[in-house]
Design a protein around this motif. Structure first.
Motif, PDB file in Angstrom:
ATOM      1  N   ARG A  92       5.417 -11.429  46.478  1.00 37.81           N
ATOM      2  CA  ARG A  92       6.469 -12.380  46.112  1.00 37.81           C
ATOM      3  C   ARG A  92       5.867 -13.727  45.691  1.00 37.81           C
ATOM      4  O   ARG A  92       6.372 -14.381  44.776  1.00 37.81           O
ATOM      5  N   GLU A 135      12.375  -5.273  41.084  1.00 42.96           N
ATOM      6  CA  GLU A 135      13.650  -5.802  40.631  1.00 42.96           C
ATOM      7  C   GLU A 135      13.632  -7.331  40.610  1.00 42.96           C
ATOM      8  O   GLU A 135      14.154  -7.968  39.684  1.00 42.96           O
ATOM      9  N   GLU A 136      13.012  -7.939  41.618  1.00 37.66           N
ATOM     10  CA  GLU A 136      12.881  -9.398  41.657  1.00 37.66           C
ATOM     11  C   GLU A 136      12.011  -9.891  40.503  1.00 37.66           C
ATOM     12  O   GLU A 136      12.326 -10.901  39.857  1.00 37.66           O
TER      13      GLU A 136
END
Length: 275
Positions: A92, A135-136
Motif C-alpha cells: 500500500r 483494486e486499490e
C-alpha cells in the motif's frame, strides 16, 4: 512494427547515485526506469516521504527517463496471516509512491512455498491477498505485476493466480529467463497462458555452468532462445516493455554497468528489427 520500450532496472548499478542512473539511462537509449524499492534503501525506500518521492520522480522525468515501475519486494505465500498483512501494508505504501512518481506499475513476488504447504491453498492465499491491493492500485491508474520467480514460474500456476484474483489491477512481470531456467515447462508452453496478463518483461540471458549454477551473460550470448522469443512477441503485437535486469547487486563478478547497459537497448532493437 515499432520496437518496444526498453527500461533500465536499477538492480544492475547498485553503486550509482540516482543522478548517475538518470544521466546514463538517457545516454544509453533507455525509455524509462524500473526503480528498485527495498528496505536497504538501494536505490529507493518503500518508506520514503512524499517529498522525497516527488523529488525522485522529478529527477527522472527531467532527464527524460521517467520511473515506469517500482520494483517492490513484497511476498504473500505465507501461512501466517500477520506476515501477509505486513506485506500488504508495504505494498500500500508502494501504491501511494507510484501515484506520486507517476509510475504505472509495481512489481511484487508471491514468494517461496512454505515447507509442507499445499500449492492450491497457496494460490488462493496469494490471489486473495493481492486482490484488494490490485483494486486499490487500479483506482489510481496503477497495476501490480506478479513476477515469475521462485516457485511461481509455471504458466499454469500464474494463470491460476490471475484467474482467482480476477482484477484488471493485477498482471504479470514475465521474467523470461527465470521461467525458462526453472524448467517448469518450455517457454512456448508457458507464454500462451501468460500472454493476456503480461504487463512488461524482464529480459536477460545466461547459461548453465558445470556445477549447475546459472551464469549471467550479455543478452544474446547465452542459451535463452532470444530470436524465437522476440519473433513470437512481435508477431503477437506485444505492446509492453523489456526491462534489463542485470543482477550486479547479487553477482559482483558480472560486467560493470558501463559495459552491460549500453548493449541491451541496441541488442533488443536490432534483434526485433531482424525477426
Amino acid at each position: 512494427m515499432t520496437p518496444p520500450p526498453v527500461w533500465l532496472n536499477t538492480l544492475g548499478c547498485p553503486e550509482w547515485s540516482l543522478e548517475t542512473i538518470a544521466h546514463h539511462a538517457k545516454v544509453f537509449g533507455y525509455n524509462g526506469i524500473e526503480l528498485r524499492a527495498n528496505e536497504d534503501g538501494n536505490h529507493f525506500h518503500p518508506g520514503a516521504s512524499p517529498e522525497e518521492t516527488e523529488r525522485v520522480g522529478r529527477l527522472f522525468r527531467n532527464a527524460g527517463v521517467p520511473v515506469t515501475s517500482l520494483m517492490g519486494y513484497t511476498k504473500f505465500a505465507f501461512t501466517d496471516r500477520s506476515e501477509i498483512a505486513a506485506n500488504q501494508a508495504v505494498l500500500r505504501q508502494l501504491i501511494q509512491q507510484a501515484r506520486i512518481l507517476g509510475a504505472p506499475f509495481i512489481r511484487s513476488f508471491a514468494g517461496q512455498l512454505p515447507k509442507g504447504s499445499d500449492r492450491a491453498a497457496m494460490i488462493r492465499t496469494v490471489a486473495d491477498a493481492l486482490h484488494p491491493l490490485a483494486e486499490e492500485a487500479l483506482a489510481s491508474g496503477i497495476r501490480i505485476g506478479l513476477e515469475t520467480h521462485d516457485d511461481w514460474c509455471s504458466g499454469e500456476v500464474i494463470k491460476a493466480v490471475m484467474d482467482r484474483a480476477n482484477s484488471r489491477g493485477l498482471g504479470v512481470v514475465y521474467d523470461i529467463l527465470n521461467a525458462w531456467d526453472s524448467g517448469a515447462e518450455p517457454w512456448d508452453v508457458a507464454y500462451p497462458l501468460l500472454k493476456p496478463h503480461i504487463l512488461y518483461c524482464h529480459l536477460k540471458d545466461g547459461y548453465r555452468l558445470a556445477d549447475g549454477k546459472l551464469r549471467y551473460v550479455l543478452l544474446g550470448a547465452g542459451d535463452l532462445p532470444l530470436r524465437a522469443i522476440l519473433a513470437r512477441f512481435k508477431a503477437d503485437g506485444f505492446e509492453g516493455a523489456f526491462s534489463f535486469e542485470w543482477e550486479k547487486k547479487w553477482h559482483a563478478e558480472l560486467e560493470a554497468p558501463e559495459r552491460a547497459m549500453p548493449h541491451f537497448p541496441h541488442k533488443v532493437r536490432a534483434t526485433w528489427a531482424s525477426v
